[in-house]
Design a protein around this motif. Structure first.
Motif, PDB file in Angstrom:
ATOM      1  N   HIS A  55       0.946  -1.143  -0.032  1.00 30.11           N
ATOM      2  CA  HIS A  55       0.008   0.057  -0.090  1.00 30.11           C
ATOM      3  C   HIS A  55       1.086   1.350  -0.113  1.00 30.11           C
ATOM      4  O   HIS A  55       1.909   1.217   0.682  1.00 30.11           O
ATOM      5  CB  HIS A  55      -0.893  -0.017   1.282  1.00 30.11           C
ATOM      6  N   ALA A  56       0.485   2.151  -0.966  1.00 22.41           N
ATOM      7  CA  ALA A  56       1.257   3.429  -0.861  1.00 22.41           C
ATOM      8  C   ALA A  56       0.433   4.730  -1.235  1.00 22.41           C
ATOM      9  O   ALA A  56      -0.628   4.438  -1.753  1.00 22.41           O
ATOM     10  CB  ALA A  56       2.501   3.278  -1.951  1.00 22.41           C
ATOM     11  N   VAL A  57       0.939   5.754  -0.958  1.00 24.62           N
ATOM     12  CA  VAL A  57       0.213   7.158  -1.150  1.00 24.62           C
ATOM     13  C   VAL A  57       1.337   7.928  -2.157  1.00 24.62           C
ATOM     14  O   VAL A  57       2.570   8.119  -1.849  1.00 24.62           O
ATOM     15  CB  VAL A  57      -0.213   8.030  -0.059  1.00 24.62           C
ATOM     16  N   VAL A  58       1.057   8.286  -3.375  1.00 16.61           N
ATOM     17  CA  VAL A  58       1.767   9.239  -4.290  1.00 16.61           C
ATOM     18  C   VAL A  58       1.412  10.434  -4.209  1.00 16.61           C
ATOM     19  O   VAL A  58       0.296  10.809  -4.258  1.00 16.61           O
ATOM     20  CB  VAL A  58       1.634   8.580  -5.439  1.00 16.61           C
ATOM     21  N   PRO A  61       3.492  16.611  -8.332  1.00 19.87           N
ATOM     22  CA  PRO A  61       3.064  18.154  -8.581  1.00 19.87           C
ATOM     23  C   PRO A  61       2.113  18.068  -9.642  1.00 19.87           C
ATOM     24  O   PRO A  61       2.160  17.249 -10.860  1.00 19.87           O
ATOM     25  CB  PRO A  61       4.463  18.495  -9.321  1.00 19.87           C
ATOM     26  N   ALA A  62       1.122  18.782  -9.544  1.00 20.89           N
ATOM     27  CA  ALA A  62      -0.151  18.777 -10.482  1.00 20.89           C
ATOM     28  C   ALA A  62       0.229  19.825 -11.538  1.00 20.89           C
ATOM     29  O   ALA A  62      -0.564  20.594 -11.852  1.00 20.89           O
ATOM     30  CB  ALA A  62      -1.458  18.784  -9.716  1.00 20.89           C
ATOM     31  N   ARG A  63       1.062  19.657 -12.477  1.00 17.32           N
ATOM     32  CA  ARG A  63       1.394  20.661 -13.602  1.00 17.32           C
ATOM     33  C   ARG A  63       2.381  19.693 -14.554  1.00 17.32           C
ATOM     34  O   ARG A  63       3.306  18.791 -14.103  1.00 17.32           O
ATOM     35  CB  ARG A  63       1.882  21.746 -13.402  1.00 17.32           C
ATOM     36  N   PRO A  64       2.337  19.575 -15.754  1.00 17.92           N
ATOM     37  CA  PRO A  64       3.141  19.009 -16.486  1.00 17.92           C
ATOM     38  C   PRO A  64       4.674  19.429 -16.308  1.00 17.92           C
ATOM     39  O   PRO A  64       4.850  20.272 -15.909  1.00 17.92           O
ATOM     40  CB  PRO A  64       2.918  19.433 -17.964  1.00 17.92           C
ATOM     41  N   GLY A  65       5.551  18.383 -16.356  1.00 16.41           N
ATOM     42  CA  GLY A  65       6.705  18.367 -16.220  1.00 16.41           C
ATOM     43  C   GLY A  65       7.715  17.064 -15.901  1.00 16.41           C
ATOM     44  O   GLY A  65       6.764  16.067 -15.733  1.00 16.41           O
ATOM     45  N   LEU A  66       8.712  16.985 -16.079  1.00 13.75           N
ATOM     46  CA  LEU A  66       9.401  15.794 -15.741  1.00 13.75           C
ATOM     47  C   LEU A  66      10.423  16.128 -14.378  1.00 13.75           C
ATOM     48  O   LEU A  66      10.904  16.903 -14.102  1.00 13.75           O
ATOM     49  CB  LEU A  66      10.638  15.653 -16.804  1.00 13.75           C
ATOM     50  N   PHE A  67      10.051  14.991 -13.502  1.00 17.08           N
ATOM     51  CA  PHE A  67      10.484  15.081 -12.095  1.00 17.08           C
ATOM     52  C   PHE A  67      11.257  13.946 -11.466  1.00 17.08           C
ATOM     53  O   PHE A  67      10.990  13.046 -12.022  1.00 17.08           O
ATOM     54  CB  PHE A  67       9.087  15.267 -11.233  1.00 17.08           C
ATOM     55  N   ALA A  68      12.211  14.425 -10.860  1.00 19.67           N
ATOM     56  CA  ALA A  68      13.000  13.548 -10.031  1.00 19.67           C
ATOM     57  C   ALA A  68      11.948  12.572  -8.835  1.00 19.67           C
ATOM     58  O   ALA A  68      10.622  13.192  -8.660  1.00 19.67           O
ATOM     59  CB  ALA A  68      13.963  14.162  -9.012  1.00 19.67           C
ATOM     60  N   VAL A  69      12.271  11.611  -8.500  1.00 19.80           N
ATOM     61  CA  VAL A  69      11.160  10.520  -7.771  1.00 19.80           C
ATOM     62  C   VAL A  69      12.012  10.394  -6.370  1.00 19.80           C
ATOM     63  O   VAL A  69      13.208   9.865  -6.473  1.00 19.80           O
ATOM     64  CB  VAL A  69      10.739   9.388  -8.706  1.00 19.80           C
ATOM     65  N   LEU A  70      11.065  10.347  -5.466  1.00 18.06           N
ATOM     66  CA  LEU A  70      11.571   9.738  -4.156  1.00 18.06           C
ATOM     67  C   LEU A  70      10.359   8.818  -3.516  1.00 18.06           C
ATOM     68  O   LEU A  70       9.269   8.801  -3.741  1.00 18.06           O
ATOM     69  CB  LEU A  70      11.650  11.020  -3.064  1.00 18.06           C
ATOM     70  N   LEU A  71      11.211   7.708  -2.910  1.00 15.14           N
ATOM     71  CA  LEU A  71      10.393   6.835  -2.203  1.00 15.14           C
ATOM     72  C   LEU A  71      10.810   6.810  -0.882  1.00 15.14           C
ATOM     73  O   LEU A  71      11.961   7.033  -0.343  1.00 15.14           O
ATOM     74  CB  LEU A  71      10.812   5.342  -2.773  1.00 15.14           C
ATOM     75  N   GLY A  97       9.105  20.071  -6.380  1.00 10.25           N
ATOM     76  CA  GLY A  97       9.527  19.281  -7.844  1.00 10.25           C
ATOM     77  C   GLY A  97       9.931  17.789  -7.791  1.00 10.25           C
ATOM     78  O   GLY A  97      10.989  17.403  -8.629  1.00 10.25           O
ATOM     79  N   PHE A  98       9.211  16.929  -6.930  1.00 13.92           N
ATOM     80  CA  PHE A  98       9.341  15.560  -6.822  1.00 13.92           C
ATOM     81  C   PHE A  98       8.120  14.977  -6.646  1.00 13.92           C
ATOM     82  O   PHE A  98       7.202  15.396  -6.492  1.00 13.92           O
ATOM     83  CB  PHE A  98      10.103  15.465  -5.264  1.00 13.92           C
ATOM     84  N   VAL A  99       8.319  13.822  -7.450  1.00 11.86           N
ATOM     85  CA  VAL A  99       7.106  12.840  -7.053  1.00 11.86           C
ATOM     86  C   VAL A  99       7.492  11.898  -6.112  1.00 11.86           C
ATOM     87  O   VAL A  99       8.735  11.414  -6.102  1.00 11.86           O
ATOM     88  CB  VAL A  99       6.902  11.982  -8.558  1.00 11.86           C
ATOM     89  N   VAL A 100       6.738  11.811  -5.044  1.00 12.77           N
ATOM     90  CA  VAL A 100       7.115  11.109  -3.905  1.00 12.77           C
ATOM     91  C   VAL A 100       6.128  10.062  -3.514  1.00 12.77           C
ATOM     92  O   VAL A 100       4.901  10.306  -3.346  1.00 12.77           O
ATOM     93  CB  VAL A 100       6.985  12.258  -2.539  1.00 12.77           C
ATOM     94  N   MET A 101       6.663   8.762  -3.329  1.00 11.58           N
ATOM     95  CA  MET A 101       5.758   7.770  -3.012  1.00 11.58           C
ATOM     96  C   MET A 101       6.109   7.353  -1.605  1.00 11.58           C
ATOM     97  O   MET A 101       7.265   6.807  -1.253  1.00 11.58           O
ATOM     98  CB  MET A 101       6.088   6.377  -4.025  1.00 11.58           C
TER      99      MET A 101
END
Length: 327
Positions: A55-58, A61-71, A97-101
């Protein structure tokens, strides 16, 4: 007519690049201790509906772009659920500016044995089915599926897997440390927030180069000992190789990083010694900026550690700080 078609094609290509986020990795060049500029949304992934290992929550950023990712893995070996304890921290980091899971590692059972033998600078070999293996499986699932989930929610949002970081809090850092030791090439940077781990002992060393942040608080080592000397941030720092940085803040405690409701429970039960009751919002502004500053420097390509090293740039009392980044 041909020239018009070419112009139209170029404009369409440019629009496509903007929509798909292929114009380059997003870089936050503002002061990280200020609120991030990007709007943030989140969605939940479940084992039954999405066939994700845990189970996870992501938060993204709710705008177009290429982002680094963190877990991320939370306390009690990942048993403190992200949506109960870490929503404020993870969503505010995402705004830089990160997608965080955030991964709830114990959502399908108890964490296994994460202890390790003498490493002597070599990655450890975890038992199959260990929390470290599960976390790596979560990363594999995300590499295969996460971009499609993001695109279905906000067109043009995508993850750059070449810029992946992992971070943790408390005993969740035991899982993250084991994950890094098992496969340090799966990430580009790691941060340990008030870690509790026995994975490194004696003369064991981490010989590979992976930028790391180790963070602690003054009250964490006070009774009832939510951090233990010899198993905390200083311990991990001493066994890590360059580049690395560590900092401990004054008048803060182990639970202060949590969402306010969980913080209140910890504060009233005295489960861990907490900081100033009127300081929660100020502290959260600091901790989101501190984490963001590290990953902006290591994943977004800024290579500017002043917000981590210069005490005058840190908006909270510093107990001690040291770093080794000239390598």
């Amino acid at each position: 007519m041909v020239a018009g078609i070419r112009v139209s094609t170029l404009l369409s290509l440019g629009l496509f690049m903007v929509i798909t986020g292929t114009t380059g990795l997003y870089v936050d060049e503002e002061n990280p201790y200020k609120t991030g500029a990007l709007p943030v949304q989140n969605f939940t992934l479940t084992e039954t509906k999405d066939h994700v290992p845990r189970h996870a929550v992501v938060y993204y950023p709710a705008r177009p772009g290429l982002f680094a990712v963190l877990l991320f893995s939370g306390g009690f070996d990942g048993a403190v659920r992200v949506e109960m304890g870490y929503t404020d921290l993870l969503s505010r980091v995402a705004a830089h500016g990160f997608v965080v899971m955030g991964v709830d590692l114990q959502s399908l059972g108890q964490a296994g044995d994460t202890r390790r033998d003498n490493l002597q600078g070599s990655p450890a070999h975890s038992l199959p089915g260990s929390p470290a293996h599960t976390f790596l499986q979560q990363m594999d699932w995300a590499r295969t599926n996460l971009n499609s989930y993001l695109a279905n929610r906000t067109a043009g949002v995508s993850v750059d897997w070449e810029n992946t970081g992992v971070f943790c809090h408390s005993a969740g850092c035991s899982v993250i440390l084991d994950t890094v030791l098992l496969n340090h090439t799966a990430m580009k940077a790691t941060a340990f927030l008030e870690p509790f781990t026995s994975a490194l002992s004696g003369n064991s060393t981490v010989s590979f180069r992976l930028p790391a942040l180790m963070y602690g608080t003054q009250f964490c080592e006070d009774f009832p000992f939510c951090c233990v000397k010899g198993m905390d941030w200083n311990h991990v720092y001493d066994h890590w190789s360059c580049p690395k940085t560590t900092l401990a803040t004054k008048n803060q405690g182990h639970c202060d990083i949590l969402d306010h409701t969980m913080w209140e429970i910890c504060h009233t039960t005295h489960f861990c010694k907490t900081g100033d009751v009127d300081n929660w919002a100020e502290y959260h502004t600091f901790i989101q900026g501190f984490v963001s500053a590290f990953f902006i420097s290591t994943l977004q390509g800024v290579d500017d550690w002043r917000y981590l090293h210069n005490v005058t740039d840190i908006p909270i009392g510093v107990m001690n700080a040291k770093n080794d980044t000239n390598c």
